[in-house]
Write a protein that holds these residues in place. Structure first.
Motif, mmCIF file in Angstrom:
data_model
loop_
_atom_site.group_PDB
_atom_site.id
_atom_site.type_symbol
_atom_site.label_atom_id
_atom_site.label_comp_id
_atom_site.label_asym_id
_atom_site.label_seq_id
_atom_site.Cartn_x
_atom_site.Cartn_y
_atom_site.Cartn_z
ATOM 1 N N GLU A 35 40.552 43.837 37.750
ATOM 2 C CA GLU A 35 40.521 45.215 38.644
ATOM 3 C C GLU A 35 40.313 44.632 39.964
ATOM 4 O O GLU A 35 39.557 43.672 40.307
ATOM 5 C CB GLU A 35 39.634 46.206 38.378
ATOM 6 C CG GLU A 35 39.953 46.914 37.164
ATOM 7 C CD GLU A 35 41.327 47.660 37.206
ATOM 8 O OE1 GLU A 35 41.778 48.313 38.369
ATOM 9 O OE2 GLU A 35 41.945 47.750 36.218
ATOM 10 N N SER A 36 41.071 44.955 41.065
ATOM 11 C CA SER A 36 41.133 44.729 42.357
ATOM 12 C C SER A 36 41.239 45.978 43.441
ATOM 13 O O SER A 36 41.403 46.971 42.741
ATOM 14 C CB SER A 36 41.945 43.488 42.785
ATOM 15 O OG SER A 36 43.268 44.232 42.782
ATOM 16 N N ASP A 37 41.095 45.697 44.532
ATOM 17 C CA ASP A 37 41.409 46.802 45.454
ATOM 18 C C ASP A 37 42.617 47.298 45.584
ATOM 19 O O ASP A 37 43.155 48.345 45.998
ATOM 20 C CB ASP A 37 40.777 46.533 46.992
ATOM 21 C CG ASP A 37 41.458 45.159 47.370
ATOM 22 O OD1 ASP A 37 41.809 44.353 46.690
ATOM 23 O OD2 ASP A 37 41.091 44.814 48.564
ATOM 24 N N LEU A 38 43.640 46.406 44.795
ATOM 25 C CA LEU A 38 44.877 46.763 44.741
ATOM 26 C C LEU A 38 45.536 47.153 43.426
ATOM 27 O O LEU A 38 46.609 47.449 43.091
ATOM 28 C CB LEU A 38 45.756 45.694 45.277
ATOM 29 C CG LEU A 38 45.824 45.162 46.977
ATOM 30 C CD1 LEU A 38 46.412 43.848 46.811
ATOM 31 C CD2 LEU A 38 46.234 45.999 47.633
ATOM 32 N N GLY A 39 44.700 47.358 42.435
ATOM 33 C CA GLY A 39 44.922 47.977 41.153
ATOM 34 C C GLY A 39 44.610 46.586 40.371
ATOM 35 O O GLY A 39 44.130 45.469 40.657
ATOM 36 N N PHE A 48 38.337 35.404 39.675
ATOM 37 C CA PHE A 48 39.146 35.503 40.896
ATOM 38 C C PHE A 48 40.592 35.861 40.717
ATOM 39 O O PHE A 48 41.247 35.298 39.888
ATOM 40 C CB PHE A 48 38.932 34.192 41.689
ATOM 41 C CG PHE A 48 37.512 34.242 42.554
ATOM 42 C CD1 PHE A 48 36.641 33.645 41.752
ATOM 43 C CD2 PHE A 48 37.359 34.250 43.832
ATOM 44 C CE1 PHE A 48 35.330 33.886 42.219
ATOM 45 C CE2 PHE A 48 35.936 34.288 44.400
ATOM 46 C CZ PHE A 48 34.903 33.721 43.482
ATOM 47 N N THR A 49 41.146 36.342 41.975
ATOM 48 C CA THR A 49 42.487 36.677 41.908
ATOM 49 C C THR A 49 43.543 35.412 41.966
ATOM 50 O O THR A 49 43.386 34.766 42.677
ATOM 51 C CB THR A 49 43.023 37.812 43.218
ATOM 52 O OG1 THR A 49 41.944 38.998 43.030
ATOM 53 C CG2 THR A 49 44.194 38.151 43.072
ATOM 54 N N ALA A 120 34.747 36.252 46.459
ATOM 55 C CA ALA A 120 34.126 37.115 45.570
ATOM 56 C C ALA A 120 35.358 37.772 44.415
ATOM 57 O O ALA A 120 36.398 37.946 44.987
ATOM 58 C CB ALA A 120 33.448 38.366 45.658
ATOM 59 N N PRO A 121 35.137 37.916 43.052
ATOM 60 C CA PRO A 121 36.045 38.421 42.126
ATOM 61 C C PRO A 121 36.500 39.852 42.615
ATOM 62 O O PRO A 121 35.697 40.638 43.116
ATOM 63 C CB PRO A 121 35.133 38.485 40.866
ATOM 64 C CG PRO A 121 34.130 37.505 40.923
ATOM 65 C CD PRO A 121 33.730 37.525 42.423
ATOM 66 N N GLY A 122 37.798 40.189 42.426
ATOM 67 C CA GLY A 122 38.343 41.492 42.891
ATOM 68 C C GLY A 122 38.802 41.551 44.469
ATOM 69 O O GLY A 122 39.708 42.527 44.661
ATOM 70 N N MET A 123 38.462 40.347 45.118
ATOM 71 C CA MET A 123 38.919 40.237 46.710
ATOM 72 C C MET A 123 40.725 40.005 46.244
ATOM 73 O O MET A 123 41.045 39.184 45.464
ATOM 74 C CB MET A 123 38.349 39.382 47.461
ATOM 75 C CG MET A 123 36.953 39.926 47.597
ATOM 76 S SD MET A 123 36.001 38.721 48.873
ATOM 77 C CE MET A 123 36.915 39.038 50.230
#
Length: 250
Positions: A35-39, A48-49, A120-123
């Motif tokens: 999961e991320s701030d973009l879905g 990490f993304t 950080a993870p999710g960024m």
């Protein structure tokens, strides 16, 4: 307690702890969905993304030197390294050898990278950088647009997908040389069917004569075209009067 007895006790504790450590869970998959701030996006083992570079070719990285310092490639130790994917990832992992002699992981032919400013993870701070770097949503089929054609569907690698007029009732009529020119969009199982943004129709599968599962959209088997080399290419539209772009809303 003497220092000698203390050292012996600590050594015993360490020895007895070894079997417990050996029984720890296996490491996370090389690539999975996070999961991320973009879905939902693809992530590496560290959480990490992961990103794609639109200037790369199929299984070819064009990011080296200072580029690779800012966008570290996702690497494995060898060309035949074990490639593990998390549950529900709708694609295929591979390996491409870089000019440095290292081995980079690919997803549906796209070399994968991290971004040095994601701390950080999710960024997802690398999204859209230079209009050539993008996160990778875990979809099987999604919508895309162009000024010339309007809205049409693309596969997980960003390449355009097509329908074939000679197909009937969710059954592919494209085999042999046809399937070489028009590679079917395949998945390992129906669990990998994820509709991306803009894909409002019904995703399904049809079993081909070789036992593989081809993705269908509203019952139409989907294909790539061998001459589409980059995201946004639509050179297969109208070929032979029987191959067409697929409109997302049907």
């Amino acid at each position: 307690m003497s220092k000698v007895r203390l050292l012996v006790l600590l050594l015993c504790v360490a020895i007895f702890a070894l079997p417990v450590m050996a029984q720890d869970d296996a490491p996370p998959p090389l690539v999975s969905i996070g999961e991320s701030d973009l879905g939902p996006v693809l992530i590496g083992q560290n959480g990490f993304t992961l990103y794609l570079f639109t200037r790369d070719g199929a299984d070819v990285s064009n990011c080296y030197e200072r580029c690779a310092e800012a966008w570290p490639p996702l690497l494995v130790g060898a060309a035949d390294a074990e490639l593990t994917m998390g549950e529900g990832v709708p694609g295929t992992l591979g390996v491409t050898e870089r000019t440095t002699g290292t081995f980079q992981v690919t997803y549906n032919g796209m070399p994968l990278y991290y971004w040095w400013r994601d701390w950080a993870p999710g960024m997802t701070t690398g999204q859209g950088v230079g209009e050539v770097w993008y996160v990778i949503p875990p979809y099987s089929v999604a919508g895309s647009t162009s000024e010339e054609h309007g809205s049409f569907l693309v596969g997980a690698n960003g390449l355009t997908v097509y329908s074939f007029d000679n197909d009937t009732d969710g059954v592919s009529a494209c085999y042999d040389q046809c399937a070489t020119n028009w590679p079917p969009l395949l998945v390992d199982s129906a669990d990998q069917l994820i509709a991306g943004p803009g894909a409002t129709g019904e995703l399904g599968t049809t079993e081909r004569t070789d036992g593989t599962l081809q993705v269908t959209y509203n019952g139409m088997p989907l294909y790539y075209w061998k001459d589409d080399a980059a995201r946004g290419d639509t050179t297969g539209d109208g070929v032979g009067g029987v191959w067409h772009l697929v409109a997302p809303a049907m």
